[in-house]
Design a protein around this motif. Structure first.
Motif, PDB file in Angstrom:
ATOM      1  N   THR A 113       0.844  -1.188   0.000  1.00 53.13           N
ATOM      2  CA  THR A 113       0.000   0.000   0.000  1.00 53.13           C
ATOM      3  C   THR A 113       0.878   1.236   0.000  1.00 53.13           C
ATOM      4  OG1 THR A 113      -1.632  -1.215   1.333  1.00 53.13           O
ATOM      5  CG2 THR A 113      -1.919   1.162   1.135  1.00 53.13           C
ATOM      6  N   LEU A 114       0.646   2.140  -0.950  1.00 59.64           N
ATOM      7  CA  LEU A 114       1.421   3.380  -1.028  1.00 59.64           C
ATOM      8  C   LEU A 114       1.109   4.267   0.172  1.00 59.64           C
ATOM      9  CD1 LEU A 114       3.371   5.059  -2.870  1.00 59.64           C
ATOM     10  CD2 LEU A 114       1.295   6.136  -3.804  1.00 59.64           C
ATOM     11  N   LEU A 115       2.176   4.743   0.842  1.00 57.39           N
ATOM     12  CA  LEU A 115       2.032   5.634   1.986  1.00 57.39           C
ATOM     13  C   LEU A 115       2.434   7.063   1.654  1.00 57.39           C
ATOM     14  CD1 LEU A 115       3.566   3.392   4.805  1.00 57.39           C
ATOM     15  CD2 LEU A 115       1.136   3.722   4.268  1.00 57.39           C
ATOM     16  N   ALA A 116       3.455   7.232   0.810  1.00 54.57           N
ATOM     17  CA  ALA A 116       3.949   8.559   0.455  1.00 54.57           C
ATOM     18  C   ALA A 116       4.715   8.470  -0.854  1.00 54.57           C
ATOM     19  CB  ALA A 116       4.857   9.103   1.564  1.00 54.57           C
ATOM     20  N   GLY A 117       4.728   9.583  -1.592  1.00 56.06           N
ATOM     21  CA  GLY A 117       5.430   9.627  -2.869  1.00 56.06           C
ATOM     22  C   GLY A 117       4.460   9.663  -4.029  1.00 56.06           C
ATOM     23  N   ASP A 118       5.028   9.764  -5.245  1.00 57.24           N
ATOM     24  CA  ASP A 118       4.208   9.913  -6.445  1.00 57.24           C
ATOM     25  C   ASP A 118       3.759   8.589  -7.042  1.00 57.24           C
ATOM     26  OD1 ASP A 118       4.248  12.682  -6.385  1.00 57.24           O
ATOM     27  OD2 ASP A 118       6.083  12.816  -7.566  1.00 57.24           O
ATOM     28  N   GLY A 119       4.192   7.491  -6.466  1.00 54.94           N
ATOM     29  CA  GLY A 119       3.697   6.207  -6.940  1.00 54.94           C
ATOM     30  C   GLY A 119       4.784   5.211  -7.248  1.00 54.94           C
ATOM     31  N   VAL A 120       4.352   3.958  -7.401  1.00 55.04           N
ATOM     32  CA  VAL A 120       5.259   2.876  -7.749  1.00 55.04           C
ATOM     33  C   VAL A 120       4.526   1.932  -8.703  1.00 55.04           C
ATOM     34  CG1 VAL A 120       4.600   1.593  -5.658  1.00 55.04           C
ATOM     35  CG2 VAL A 120       6.701   0.979  -6.878  1.00 55.04           C
ATOM     36  N   ARG A 121       5.225   1.511  -9.732  1.00 52.82           N
ATOM     37  CA  ARG A 121       4.675   0.533 -10.665  1.00 52.82           C
ATOM     38  C   ARG A 121       5.279  -0.814 -10.348  1.00 52.82           C
ATOM     39  NH1 ARG A 121       5.485   0.456 -17.268  1.00 52.82           N
ATOM     40  NH2 ARG A 121       4.223  -1.411 -17.663  1.00 52.82           N
ATOM     41  N   LEU A 122       4.411  -1.796 -10.089  1.00 56.14           N
ATOM     42  CA  LEU A 122       4.847  -3.164  -9.831  1.00 56.14           C
ATOM     43  C   LEU A 122       4.470  -4.018 -11.025  1.00 56.14           C
ATOM     44  CD1 LEU A 122       3.745  -3.713  -6.131  1.00 56.14           C
ATOM     45  CD2 LEU A 122       6.037  -3.269  -6.972  1.00 56.14           C
ATOM     46  N   ALA A 123       5.433  -4.755 -11.542  1.00 54.76           N
ATOM     47  CA  ALA A 123       5.160  -5.553 -12.725  1.00 54.76           C
ATOM     48  C   ALA A 123       5.876  -6.889 -12.650  1.00 54.76           C
ATOM     49  CB  ALA A 123       5.601  -4.806 -13.986  1.00 54.76           C
ATOM     50  N   CYS A 124       5.157  -7.909 -13.112  1.00 54.97           N
ATOM     51  CA  CYS A 124       5.715  -9.242 -13.307  1.00 54.97           C
ATOM     52  C   CYS A 124       5.203  -9.691 -14.668  1.00 54.97           C
ATOM     53  CB  CYS A 124       5.268 -10.198 -12.211  1.00 54.97           C
ATOM     54  SG  CYS A 124       5.925 -11.869 -12.394  1.00 54.97           S
ATOM     55  N   PRO A 125       6.079  -9.767 -15.683  1.00 55.74           N
ATOM     56  CA  PRO A 125       5.631 -10.035 -17.045  1.00 55.74           C
ATOM     57  C   PRO A 125       4.701 -11.244 -17.145  1.00 55.74           C
ATOM     58  CG  PRO A 125       7.961  -9.500 -17.034  1.00 55.74           C
ATOM     59  CD  PRO A 125       7.539  -9.608 -15.594  1.00 55.74           C
ATOM     60  N   GLY A 126       3.545 -11.021 -17.788  1.00 50.35           N
ATOM     61  CA  GLY A 126       2.575 -12.078 -17.988  1.00 50.35           C
ATOM     62  C   GLY A 126       1.705 -12.386 -16.798  1.00 50.35           C
ATOM     63  N   VAL A 127       1.939 -11.702 -15.656  1.00 54.53           N
ATOM     64  CA  VAL A 127       1.167 -11.981 -14.443  1.00 54.53           C
ATOM     65  C   VAL A 127       0.398 -10.745 -13.985  1.00 54.53           C
ATOM     66  CG1 VAL A 127       1.254 -12.839 -12.072  1.00 54.53           C
ATOM     67  CG2 VAL A 127       2.882 -13.706 -13.772  1.00 54.53           C
TER      68      VAL A 127
END
Length: 195
Positions: A60-74
């Motif tokens: 869960t994002l708490l602070a900042g402009d964001g994060v992209r999480l990626a797992c190819p094909g999933v």
């Protein structure tokens, strides 16, 4: 209930140098490996997340402009809203990308088949279910931790970055985290043992 303040938690550097982790709690106490774990992570740069076989994670994002999480094909998920949880399997080797720079996240991990976790935003008094463990992390406003008592001291006002956690057998009648200000918002991780 046990109080914590993120600012006073010890920060441990990731092996890949991409961030730091501050552990809130790892349970059950005395276990050889965690059944459930709560921590706050500061992600400093793009890079891989460690895989945790047999573990389910909620970030869960708490602070900042964001994060992209990626797992190819999933999965490929961009988290930009503070307080919005994203659940995924720790079996997968995910990679994090920071489109707007460093960010902070709450990380809840549970051992699959032994525990489940549900993370949501709350704005009202919270009555923990008997037999459940849990974590309450203050996002905004002021909260009251409940009646005094417990290993970490239950009483007092909590603000952003502070909170309480409790173990499966810590249920004490009368200990109810509750909002003290109109803008009070918190994250609640309800951690349930699997029958």
């Amino acid at each position: 209930m046990h109080r914590f303040d993120t600012a006073s938690l010890t920060a441990g550097r990731w092996r890949n140098g991409g961030g730091t982790t501050r552990e809130i709690v790892s349970g059950p106490a005395g276990a050889g490996e965690f059944g459930w774990r709560a921590s706050v992570a500061d992600i400093d740069r793009d890079g891989p997340f460690s895989a945790f076989a047999g573990v389910d994670r909620t970030l869960t994002l708490l602070a900042g402009d964001g994060v992209r999480l990626a797992c190819p094909g999933v999965f490929d998920r961009l988290l930009t809203r503070v307080g919005e949880p994203f659940a995924f399997s720790g079996d997968h080797q995910a990679a994090a990308t920071l489109p707007g720079g460093a960010c902070r996240v709450l990380n809840i991990m549970v051992r699959r088949g032994r525990w489940t976790a549900r993370v949501e935003q709350v704005t009202g008094p919270l009555v923990p279910s008997p037999g459940h463990a849990g974590v309450l992390y203050v996002l905004r406003g002021q909260w009251h931790a409940g009646e005094a008592g417990g290993g970490g001291g239950g009483g007092g006002v909590m603000t952003h970055g502070q909170g309480v956690w409790w173990a499966q057998d810590d249920h004490t009648p009368g200990q109810v985290p509750a909002p003290l200000s109109p803008d009070a918002t918190a994250l609640w991780a309800d951690i349930t043992p699997t029958p």
